[in-house]
Design a protein around this motif. Structure first.
Motif, PDB file in Angstrom:
ATOM      1  N   LEU A  64       0.388  -1.653   0.348  1.00 24.78           N
ATOM      2  CA  LEU A  64       0.442  -0.168  -0.123  1.00 24.78           C
ATOM      3  C   LEU A  64       0.825   1.153   0.052  1.00 24.78           C
ATOM      4  N   LEU A  83      -5.123   0.066  -5.282  1.00 26.11           N
ATOM      5  CA  LEU A  83      -4.102   1.311  -5.897  1.00 26.11           C
ATOM      6  C   LEU A  83      -3.572   1.392  -7.448  1.00 26.11           C
ATOM      7  N   GLY A 138      -7.127  -2.799  -1.109  1.00 23.48           N
ATOM      8  CA  GLY A 138      -6.780  -1.772  -1.165  1.00 23.48           C
ATOM      9  C   GLY A 138      -5.175  -2.213  -2.067  1.00 23.48           C
ATOM     10  N   VAL A 139      -5.066  -2.674  -1.998  1.00 24.93           N
ATOM     11  CA  VAL A 139      -3.535  -3.220  -3.262  1.00 24.93           C
ATOM     12  C   VAL A 139      -4.063  -3.293  -4.535  1.00 24.93           C
ATOM     13  N   ALA A 151       1.165   3.882  -3.309  1.00 22.76           N
ATOM     14  CA  ALA A 151       0.485   4.947  -2.488  1.00 22.76           C
ATOM     15  C   ALA A 151       1.834   6.494  -3.096  1.00 22.76           C
ATOM     16  N   TRP A 191      -6.648  -5.743   3.306  1.00 26.22           N
ATOM     17  CA  TRP A 191      -5.410  -5.523   2.300  1.00 26.22           C
ATOM     18  C   TRP A 191      -5.503  -5.421   0.834  1.00 26.22           C
TER      19      TRP A 191
END
Lengths: 252, 129
Positions: free
Chosen positions: A37, B16, B12-13, A41, B9
């Protein structure tokens, strides 16, 4: 045909975007958890910053961001050199080898159960399938190890501190041991069955897991699915039953 | 880490990763060459000493600019204008052709077309009182 030719540019752009998404998402799978992440990011912020600086013609900011972006490739390669090496090693494995691995889990289980039956050591082994069993487990010790007959046998040895409970196999790994399972509430279950069998039935009534029980009194093994107990006469028939019930995708 | 947390997770990965891919694609797409046509006002620079503009003020002209799309995006908001240098002109009717430098554009942008190609001007000597 004309419409296709007119829209070929749009189609090409869509294909370009789709492939870019596919490549980046596949590459991101090599990274795990919070690190992934953070890296994604930071990279997204750098690319967004590059766009912003370019849009507003901020030359110095653009040079700084572009330098960071260019060196990030090298930085990532250095940080993840071990993981990259591992990933290349995994790529070279064929699917056949993976199927062999799946089969290995069943073989190890069968071998362990055969040994436990022979020594009349009680055991309770839960193999998770489609529905997660975590929320139905009480206590237990996290293990996260490869399934081997030696490990299973040693867990159930009477002097082992975690022998009194079930071991859990999730995605082909032995994840927990010493877990207490919910007991069956079915009043029709024979009174001759002990707590271990009742626990196996109780869990299998709630989830679709396959539970293997070894009775320490009789030295026999049985497979419990959906609250129903099926006795298995010998190790080959246990292997056959487990291969029928547990698909390779649940062991991945 | 529990199973449900690791799924979160992973989501989310993935999200992104999609954002990053779209940003990379956008940065490549916006570097492609494009064209934009703007209507810009014409301003005259310092007139030669003792000269006045005898003709009406020059009308707006259309200029077509080419270059990376990302630079063209905000170009209409930059207030592009054509600044003509008339300091070296003599009296009489002259036609001045606007050049790339008269528009003060980014170095990466090129002027492709200007319509009309020339701006007619009439300069006259100012009468002394």
């Amino acid at each position: 045909m004309n419409l296709f030719l007119q829209n070929i540019g749009v189609l090409r752009d869509l294909l370009d975007l789709s492939l870019a998404v596919l490549i980046v998402t596949r590459l991101s799978r090599f990274l795990k958890g919070i690190l992934a992440l953070r890296i994604l990011a930071v990279l997204s912020a750098l690319v967004a910053g590059h766009l912003f600086a370019r849009l507003l013609s901020l030359q110095t900011v653009r040079i700084l961001i572009d330098t960071c972006l260019a060196s990030s490739v090298m930085a990532l390669a250095v940080i993840f050199q071990t993981d990259i090496r591992k990933a290349f090693a995994t790529w070279t494995r064929s699917h056949t080898e993976k199927d062999v691995e799946m089969s290995d889990v069943i073989d190890e289980l069968v071998f362990a159960v055969a040994g436990l039956c022979q020594k009349r050591i009680g055991a309770l082994i839960v193999i998770e399938r489609g529905i997660q069993v975590d929320s139905y487990l009480a206590v237990g010790t996290d293990i996260d190890a490869k399934v081997t007959s030696e490990l299973i046998s040693s867990i159930f040895l009477p002097y082992s501190p975690i022998h009194d409970g079930a071991v859990i196999i999730q995605h082909g790994k032995l994840t927990k041991a010493g877990c207490f399972l919910p007991l069956t509430q079915n009043l029709e279950v024979s009174k001759s069955l002990g707590t271990r069998h009742r626990a196996a039935m109780g869990l299998s009534e709630l989830v679709d897991a396959v539970v293997v029980v070894v009775s320490e009194e009789t030295g026999t093994a049985s497979v419990v699915v959906g609250g129903k107990k099926t006795d298995v006469v010998d190790p080959p028939s246990l292997g056959k039953t487990l291969r029928r019930l547990v698909e390779p995708r649940w062991l991945k | 880490m529990t199973q449900s947390k690791s799924h979160e997770w992973a989501k989310g990965v993935s999200a992104l990763a999609v954002v990053l891919a779209v940003l990379i694609w956008l940065s490549v797409m916006l570097e492609r060459t494009g064209e934009i046509t703007l209507t810009v006002p014409v301003y005259l620079g310092q007139l030669p000493p003792g000269m006045i503009l005898a003709s009406p003020a020059p009308a707006d002209i259309e200029v077509t600019v080419s270059g990376p799309r990302i630079l063209l995006l905000l170009l209409p908001l930059h207030g592009v204008a054509c600044d003509l240098d008339v300091s070296a002109l003599g009296p009489g009717e002259v036609k001045v052709a606007p050049r790339e430098g008269n528009f003060h554009l980014d170095r990466e942008l090129k002027v492709v077309r200007v319509l009309p190609a020339t701006v007619p001007l009439v300069l006259a000597r100012a009468e002394k009182k």
